[in-house]
Design an enzyme around this catalytic site. Structure first.
Site, PDB file in Angstrom:
ATOM      1  CG  LEU A 279       0.647  -4.156  -1.398  1.00 13.97           C
ATOM      2  CD1 LEU A 279       2.154  -3.885  -1.265  1.00 13.97           C
ATOM      3  CD2 LEU A 279       0.241  -5.289  -0.471  1.00 13.97           C
ATOM      4  CG  ASP A 280      -4.722  -1.234   2.592  1.00 14.31           C
ATOM      5  OD1 ASP A 280      -5.534  -1.485   1.680  1.00 14.31           O
ATOM      6  OD2 ASP A 280      -4.776  -1.765   3.720  1.00 14.31           O
ATOM      7  CE  LYS A 281      -1.594   8.325   0.581  1.00 15.60           C
ATOM      8  NZ  LYS A 281      -2.357   9.570   0.837  1.00 15.60           N
TER       9      LYS A 281
ATOM     10  CB  THR B 146       0.318  -1.624   3.140  1.00 12.95           C
ATOM     11  OG1 THR B 146      -0.683  -1.529   4.151  1.00 12.95           O
ATOM     12  CG2 THR B 146       1.036  -2.962   3.273  1.00 12.95           C
TER      13      THR B 146
ATOM     14  NE  ARG C  87      -5.143  -0.940   7.903  1.00 15.03           N
ATOM     15  CZ  ARG C  87      -5.489   0.099   7.140  1.00 15.03           C
ATOM     16  NH1 ARG C  87      -5.460  -0.008   5.818  1.00 15.03           N
ATOM     17  NH2 ARG C  87      -5.864   1.230   7.695  1.00 15.03           N
TER      18      ARG C  87
END
Length: 323
Positions: free
Chosen positions: A143-145, A147, A246
């Site tokens: 997961l992105d930082k 998110t 996104r």
């Protein structure tokens, strides 16, 4: 076998004759991937009738005894750090957690420590039996930082191989919750478009129209709209590309609230919100995206597992302010 450093002895039957040795050993052992067996062979840790066997493609000989010695897992390069995170489930094969926004998953330039991997090394300790010969957690998806949400991490080689294969085969149930600008039309549908590295900005991803990207498909369903200006959306991933939701939403003209990468200007839709709601939406410091649901088949037990978490407090507060 409880101790992975103890040798394993296997005798090939007539039915195994002619198979590649690395495939035969991986299938027979069941807890090591073929690539791991290949690495062990090339490292001199596999022998046949007492003679080191280094060629993975060497054909199996019926009646011969094969010995596999797996060296102790070396310490992982990242250091263990006591960083709190919420555990949803843990057993000898895997750990499921609720990642907070702001936590980087894996060490990288600029984030060498203070990551989820550092936290997992501290929490799991000796229960990490080694993946690829290194005592480390097996990150099978990220997961992105900024998110938040549900993640599964492997603790064993077997779990890492099986979960990686399930993600690659899209046999995973992944559902996200997002807040996007504007009203989606239709209210439910799909975004499809290959995603690759943006040619003008290598830190961004983009929809690629003429080759070079990877197929990406996102299904969405609008749950609620706010003043004709923003939408609360459920997204299901059919593929798992970097920044997929996104990128798809911003390309469609509906970037996520707070997105620091794909929201480049104040959206016209924001004028529809009351002043206080508009300020809250425009000041939200991260992409409003939460991995709310994760389902998969347990690699050890074969049990279907499903985990769900609500969005964190900052996301919930934003929902209340723009309602």
């Amino acid at each position: 076998m409880t101790d992975d450093t103890q040798p394993v002895f296997l005798t090939a039957g007539a039915e195994h004759a002619g198979q590649r040795t690395d495939r035969f050993l991986a299938d027979a052992i069941g807890t090591l991937s073929r690539s791991r067996v290949k690495a062990l062979m090339e490292g001199g840790h596999v022998s046949r009738a007492g003679v080191p066997l280094r060629e993975p493609s060497d054909p199996v000989r019926a009646g011969m005894c094969y010995e596999i010695r797996q060296p102790p897992a070396i310490p992982a390069t990242p250091v263990a750090q006591a960083i709190p995170f919420v555990i949803l489930h843990e057993d000898s094969d895997l750990i499921v957690l609720d990642k907070p926004a702001g936590l980087v998953v894996h060490p990288a330039p600029g984030n060498e420590d203070g990551t989820l991997v550092n936290a997992l090394l501290a929490h799991c300790g000796d229960s990490l039996t080694g993946i690829g010969g290194e005592r480390r957690p097996g990150i099978v998806h990220r997961l992105d930082k900024d998110t938040s949400g549900v993640m599964v991490v492997a603790k064993t080689e077997r779990a890492h191989t099986a979960l990686s294969a399930a993600f690659a085969a899209r046999d995973i149930d992944r559902t996200y919750l997002a807040l996007s600008w504007g009203i989606l039309a239709p209210a439910a549908g799909s975004f499809e478009g290959a995603i690759g590295r943006d040619r003008r900005d290598r830190k961004r991803m983009s929809v690629v129209h003429h080759g070079g990207g990877k197929h990406a498909l996102t299904h969405y369903r609008t749950l609620q709209t706010f003043h004709g200006a923003a939408s609360y959306v459920e997204c299901r991933l059919a593929t798992g590309r970097t920044h997929q939701i996104r990128v798809h939403f911003s390309t469609a003209g509906h970037p996520l609230l707070g997105d620091p990468v794909y929201l480049r200007r104040i959206p016209a839709a924001s004028r529809g919100l009351p002043d206080e709601a508009r300020r809250a939406a425009l000041d939200f410091p991260r992409q409003a995206l939460h991995a709310a649901r994760l389902g998969f088949v347990h690699p050890g037990t074969g049990e279907s597992m499903l985990f769900e978490t609500p969005p964190p407090d900052d996301f919930q507060t934003l929902l209340e302010k723009i309602a």
